[in-house]
Design a protein around this motif. Structure first.
Motif, PDB file in Angstrom:
ATOM      1  N   GLY A   1      25.588   0.374 -11.258  1.00 50.01           N
ATOM      2  CA  GLY A   1      24.826   0.129  -9.824  1.00 50.01           C
ATOM      3  C   GLY A   1      23.693  -0.296 -10.083  1.00 50.01           C
ATOM      4  N   VAL A   2      23.084  -0.644  -9.098  1.00 45.21           N
ATOM      5  CA  VAL A   2      21.500  -1.192  -9.157  1.00 45.21           C
ATOM      6  C   VAL A   2      20.375  -0.137  -9.214  1.00 45.21           C
ATOM      7  CG1 VAL A   2      19.677  -2.818  -8.026  1.00 45.21           C
ATOM      8  CG2 VAL A   2      22.029  -3.455  -8.303  1.00 45.21           C
ATOM      9  N   TYR A   3      19.403   0.152  -9.876  1.00 43.58           N
ATOM     10  CA  TYR A   3      18.605   1.273 -10.125  1.00 43.58           C
ATOM     11  C   TYR A   3      17.541   0.968  -8.788  1.00 43.58           C
ATOM     12  CZ  TYR A   3      14.211   3.567 -11.113  1.00 43.58           C
ATOM     13  OH  TYR A   3      13.119   4.155 -11.529  1.00 43.58           O
ATOM     14  N   ALA A   4      17.635   2.280  -8.026  1.00 42.18           N
ATOM     15  CA  ALA A   4      16.828   2.406  -6.809  1.00 42.18           C
ATOM     16  C   ALA A   4      15.362   2.926  -7.659  1.00 42.18           C
ATOM     17  CB  ALA A   4      17.464   3.314  -5.964  1.00 42.18           C
ATOM     18  N   TRP A   5      14.455   2.300  -7.037  1.00 41.60           N
ATOM     19  CA  TRP A   5      12.946   2.633  -7.557  1.00 41.60           C
ATOM     20  C   TRP A   5      12.524   4.072  -7.202  1.00 41.60           C
ATOM     21  CZ3 TRP A   5       9.416  -2.238  -7.015  1.00 41.60           C
ATOM     22  CH2 TRP A   5       9.819  -3.321  -7.572  1.00 41.60           C
TER      23      TRP A   5
ATOM     24  N   THR B   1      18.469 -10.248 -10.577  1.00 45.71           N
ATOM     25  CA  THR B   1      18.812  -8.882 -11.335  1.00 45.71           C
ATOM     26  C   THR B   1      19.224  -9.142 -12.636  1.00 45.71           C
ATOM     27  OG1 THR B   1      19.777  -8.098  -9.095  1.00 45.71           O
ATOM     28  CG2 THR B   1      20.651  -7.188 -11.111  1.00 45.71           C
ATOM     29  N   PHE B   2      18.588  -8.170 -13.329  1.00 46.28           N
ATOM     30  CA  PHE B   2      18.846  -8.172 -14.811  1.00 46.28           C
ATOM     31  C   PHE B   2      19.259  -6.861 -15.158  1.00 46.28           C
ATOM     32  CE2 PHE B   2      15.467 -11.164 -14.240  1.00 46.28           C
ATOM     33  CZ  PHE B   2      15.920 -12.302 -14.740  1.00 46.28           C
ATOM     34  N   ASN B   3      20.256  -6.702 -16.410  1.00 44.05           N
ATOM     35  CA  ASN B   3      20.407  -5.564 -17.182  1.00 44.05           C
ATOM     36  C   ASN B   3      19.478  -5.248 -18.163  1.00 44.05           C
ATOM     37  OD1 ASN B   3      21.510  -7.191 -19.036  1.00 44.05           O
ATOM     38  ND2 ASN B   3      23.455  -6.286 -19.054  1.00 44.05           N
ATOM     39  N   ASN B   4      18.283  -5.892 -18.437  1.00 46.63           N
ATOM     40  CA  ASN B   4      17.512  -6.007 -19.605  1.00 46.63           C
ATOM     41  C   ASN B   4      16.061  -5.907 -19.014  1.00 46.63           C
ATOM     42  OD1 ASN B   4      15.903  -8.060 -21.540  1.00 46.63           O
ATOM     43  ND2 ASN B   4      17.212  -6.907 -22.821  1.00 46.63           N
ATOM     44  N   VAL B   5      15.316  -4.882 -19.665  1.00 45.82           N
ATOM     45  CA  VAL B   5      14.065  -4.627 -19.207  1.00 45.82           C
ATOM     46  C   VAL B   5      13.040  -6.072 -19.555  1.00 45.82           C
ATOM     47  CG1 VAL B   5      11.843  -3.578 -19.013  1.00 45.82           C
ATOM     48  CG2 VAL B   5      14.316  -2.323 -18.683  1.00 45.82           C
ATOM     49  N   PRO B   6      13.133  -6.431 -20.788  1.00 46.59           N
ATOM     50  CA  PRO B   6      12.310  -7.525 -21.335  1.00 46.59           C
ATOM     51  C   PRO B   6      12.395  -8.715 -20.349  1.00 46.59           C
ATOM     52  CG  PRO B   6      13.251  -6.540 -23.175  1.00 46.59           C
ATOM     53  CD  PRO B   6      13.815  -5.884 -22.074  1.00 46.59           C
TER      54      PRO B   6
ATOM     55  N   ARG C   1       0.775  -1.218   0.002  1.00 42.02           N
ATOM     56  CA  ARG C   1      -0.022   0.146  -0.152  1.00 42.02           C
ATOM     57  C   ARG C   1       0.834   1.268   0.007  1.00 42.02           C
ATOM     58  NH1 ARG C   1      -4.690  -2.018  -1.785  1.00 42.02           N
ATOM     59  NH2 ARG C   1      -5.273  -4.000  -0.498  1.00 42.02           N
ATOM     60  N   LYS C   2       2.071   1.172   0.549  1.00 38.39           N
ATOM     61  CA  LYS C   2       2.947   2.291   0.585  1.00 38.39           C
ATOM     62  C   LYS C   2       4.382   1.849   0.018  1.00 38.39           C
ATOM     63  CE  LYS C   2       3.300   1.865   5.558  1.00 38.39           C
ATOM     64  NZ  LYS C   2       2.638   0.838   5.554  1.00 38.39           N
ATOM     65  N   PRO C   3       5.361   2.567  -0.288  1.00 38.46           N
ATOM     66  CA  PRO C   3       6.569   2.076  -0.746  1.00 38.46           C
ATOM     67  C   PRO C   3       7.332   1.726   0.511  1.00 38.46           C
ATOM     68  CG  PRO C   3       6.254   4.440  -1.414  1.00 38.46           C
ATOM     69  CD  PRO C   3       5.139   4.028  -0.382  1.00 38.46           C
ATOM     70  N   GLN C   4       7.247   1.898   1.966  1.00 40.59           N
ATOM     71  CA  GLN C   4       7.956   1.288   2.807  1.00 40.59           C
ATOM     72  C   GLN C   4       7.291  -0.430   2.857  1.00 40.59           C
ATOM     73  OE1 GLN C   4       6.170   3.968   2.984  1.00 40.59           O
ATOM     74  NE2 GLN C   4       7.658   5.509   3.885  1.00 40.59           N
ATOM     75  N   ASP C   5       6.226  -0.734   2.265  1.00 39.95           N
ATOM     76  CA  ASP C   5       6.056  -2.244   2.242  1.00 39.95           C
ATOM     77  C   ASP C   5       6.819  -3.095   1.174  1.00 39.95           C
ATOM     78  OD1 ASP C   5       3.833  -1.383   3.783  1.00 39.95           O
ATOM     79  OD2 ASP C   5       2.116  -1.454   2.467  1.00 39.95           O
ATOM     80  N   LEU C   6       7.473  -2.421   0.561  1.00 36.88           N
ATOM     81  CA  LEU C   6       8.413  -3.001  -0.565  1.00 36.88           C
ATOM     82  C   LEU C   6       9.615  -3.720   0.164  1.00 36.88           C
ATOM     83  CD1 LEU C   6       8.492  -0.543  -3.548  1.00 36.88           C
ATOM     84  CD2 LEU C   6       7.257  -2.624  -3.339  1.00 36.88           C
ATOM     85  N   SER C   7       9.908  -3.324   1.389  1.00 38.86           N
ATOM     86  CA  SER C   7      10.925  -4.210   2.124  1.00 38.86           C
ATOM     87  C   SER C   7      10.647  -5.466   2.522  1.00 38.86           C
ATOM     88  CB  SER C   7      11.140  -3.345   3.522  1.00 38.86           C
ATOM     89  OG  SER C   7      10.105  -3.143   4.212  1.00 38.86           O
ATOM     90  N   HIS C   8       9.207  -5.840   2.415  1.00 34.92           N
ATOM     91  CA  HIS C   8       8.820  -7.231   2.809  1.00 34.92           C
ATOM     92  C   HIS C   8       8.452  -8.129   1.483  1.00 34.92           C
ATOM     93  CE1 HIS C   8       8.523  -5.718   6.718  1.00 34.92           C
ATOM     94  NE2 HIS C   8       7.622  -4.522   6.501  1.00 34.92           N
ATOM     95  N   HIS C   9       8.756  -7.596   0.306  1.00 29.94           N
ATOM     96  CA  HIS C   9       8.418  -8.192  -0.962  1.00 29.94           C
ATOM     97  C   HIS C   9       9.676  -8.538  -1.658  1.00 29.94           C
ATOM     98  CE1 HIS C   9       3.997  -7.524  -1.449  1.00 29.94           C
ATOM     99  NE2 HIS C   9       4.180  -6.449  -0.398  1.00 29.94           N
ATOM    100  N   THR C  10       9.724  -9.469  -2.548  1.00 29.29           N
ATOM    101  CA  THR C  10      10.609 -10.019  -3.527  1.00 29.29           C
ATOM    102  C   THR C  10      10.309  -9.253  -4.692  1.00 29.29           C
ATOM    103  OG1 THR C  10      10.485 -12.285  -2.624  1.00 29.29           O
ATOM    104  CG2 THR C  10      11.349 -11.937  -4.794  1.00 29.29           C
ATOM    105  N   CYS C  11      11.370  -8.467  -4.822  1.00 29.54           N
ATOM    106  CA  CYS C  11      11.403  -7.418  -6.085  1.00 29.54           C
ATOM    107  C   CYS C  11      12.693  -7.838  -7.166  1.00 29.54           C
ATOM    108  CB  CYS C  11      11.694  -6.155  -5.620  1.00 29.54           C
ATOM    109  SG  CYS C  11      10.246  -5.493  -4.313  1.00 29.54           S
ATOM    110  N   ILE C  12      12.464  -7.727  -8.461  1.00 30.77           N
ATOM    111  CA  ILE C  12      13.278  -7.888  -9.601  1.00 30.77           C
ATOM    112  C   ILE C  12      14.137  -6.586  -9.737  1.00 30.77           C
ATOM    113  CG2 ILE C  12      13.634  -8.827 -11.725  1.00 30.77           C
ATOM    114  CD1 ILE C  12      10.720  -9.831 -11.234  1.00 30.77           C
ATOM    115  N   ASN C  13      15.484  -6.564  -9.693  1.00 32.79           N
ATOM    116  CA  ASN C  13      16.219  -5.497  -9.778  1.00 32.79           C
ATOM    117  C   ASN C  13      16.736  -5.282 -11.209  1.00 32.79           C
ATOM    118  OD1 ASN C  13      16.673  -3.842  -7.239  1.00 32.79           O
ATOM    119  ND2 ASN C  13      17.396  -5.744  -6.323  1.00 32.79           N
ATOM    120  N   LEU C  14      17.020  -3.978 -11.607  1.00 35.25           N
ATOM    121  CA  LEU C  14      17.591  -3.538 -12.798  1.00 35.25           C
ATOM    122  C   LEU C  14      19.039  -3.292 -12.610  1.00 35.25           C
ATOM    123  CD1 LEU C  14      17.587  -2.737 -15.664  1.00 35.25           C
ATOM    124  CD2 LEU C  14      16.654  -0.402 -15.075  1.00 35.25           C
ATOM    125  N   ARG C  15      20.031  -3.696 -13.194  1.00 34.55           N
ATOM    126  CA  ARG C  15      21.521  -3.270 -13.212  1.00 34.55           C
ATOM    127  C   ARG C  15      21.630  -2.185 -14.219  1.00 34.55           C
ATOM    128  NH1 ARG C  15      25.346  -4.015  -9.467  1.00 34.55           N
ATOM    129  NH2 ARG C  15      24.958  -6.262  -9.383  1.00 34.55           N
TER     130      ARG C  15
END
Length: 297
Positions: free
Chosen positions: A202-206, A224-229, A182-196
């Motif tokens: 470096g890794v993209y900070a949302w 972590t990927f360096n490719n959006v597709p 519901r809020k950005p702080q909740d993302l710390s409890h989620h599995t996310c896919i990173n962009l290099r």
């Protein structure tokens, strides 16, 4: 200046740029031995060594660097003047070189160029698809395409696309196992896919924003990927949440294969711009491409 001297200077600049006699000879359409003789002739005439040769590369000496500093803008000016002669022709001609990201190339440049080029058979366009922040002056591009925020202030920037938005998305199968944030702080409890990031490594900070509150959220996950597709494919497979361009997720949101969250934290931001040096003398061909790409809302 005699024509022979101009030829020698162009040969020196090409070797310095390519950092290789082999590549420079291929680019100039001559042999390595002829090119070596040309450089020796120039060094003898100037009575100074211009290039340092090793087994792996060729690099300018201090004297060579000084000569390049004066030579590159001078020859660029000559090239611009020659290109501008196309204005005397009924039809613009010449080659326009542009460096761009893959996303901008697919969504903006190619749709516009595919309509323009059939009308002007003497116009040639070279697109170099590269996500890194290329130095367009050093790499001798006519222009580059990037997001407005990444463009140096001494460049002329022309908008070529609408405002963009990011979208935080996940597959229905992911939300069967995890609550909706519901809020950005909740993302710390989620599995996310990173962009290099290809620029800094470096890794993209949302980047999330609501009203006057802007956040850069570091997320964590297995991938972590360096490719959006690839990031989108992983999100479709339920491997985590992804933060990608809105248009890159739109078809999958429409058919329900992805679900959008935190939409109120993803406001629009300025989109892609074509940029080029303010001192550049543009040819008719270049101006034609700029006008074809210009975003008019």
């Amino acid at each position: 200046m005699r024509r022979e001297e101009l030829v020698d200077l162009n040969a020196f600049m090409t070797v310095a740029e390519e950092q290789s006699f082999t590549r420079a000879a291929a680019k100039l359409g001559t042999s390595q031995s002829t090119l070596s003789h040309t450089i020796r002739r120039l060094e003898t005439r100037l009575n100074v060594r211009l290039l340092t040769r090793t087994t792996r590369r060729v690099s300018p000496t201090e004297a060579g660097e000084r000569l390049l500093t004066a030579l590159v803008p001078a020859l660029d000016m000559i090239s611009s003047e020659i290109a501008s002669l196309s204005e005397l022709s009924e039809k613009p001609s010449g080659t326009v070189r542009i460096t761009t990201s893959e996303h901008a190339a697919n969504t903006l440049l190619w749709p516009a160029l595919s309509k323009l080029l059939p009308k002007y058979p003497d116009l040639h366009v070279e697109l170099a698809v590269d996500s890194s922040l290329t130095d367009i002056v050093a790499e001798r591009f006519d222009a580059g395409v990037r997001l407005e925020e990444t463009i140096a202030r001494d460049m002329i920037a022309v908008p070529i696309g609408p405002p963009l938005r990011m979208a935080v998305v996940g597959a229905p199968s992911y939300f069967e196992r995890h609550p909706v944030p519901r809020k950005p702080q909740d993302l710390s409890h989620h599995t996310c896919i990173n962009l290099r990031l290809p620029t800094s490594g470096g890794v993209y900070a949302w980047e999330l924003e609501k009203g006057k509150r802007a956040l850069r959220v570091r997320v964590d996950g297995q991938l972590t990927f360096n490719n959006v597709p690839m990031i989108r494919q992983a999100a479709l497979g339920g491997f985590g949440l992804a933060c990608i361009m809105e248009d890159q997720s739109a078809p999958y949101l429409a058919d329900g294969r992805l679900v959008r969250v935190l939409e109120d934290w993803c406001p629009p931001f300025p989109g892609y711009h074509l940029y080029y040096p303010s001192r550049r003398q543009s040819s008719a061909a270049f101006r034609l491409v700029v006008e074809a790409l210009r975003y008019r809302g």
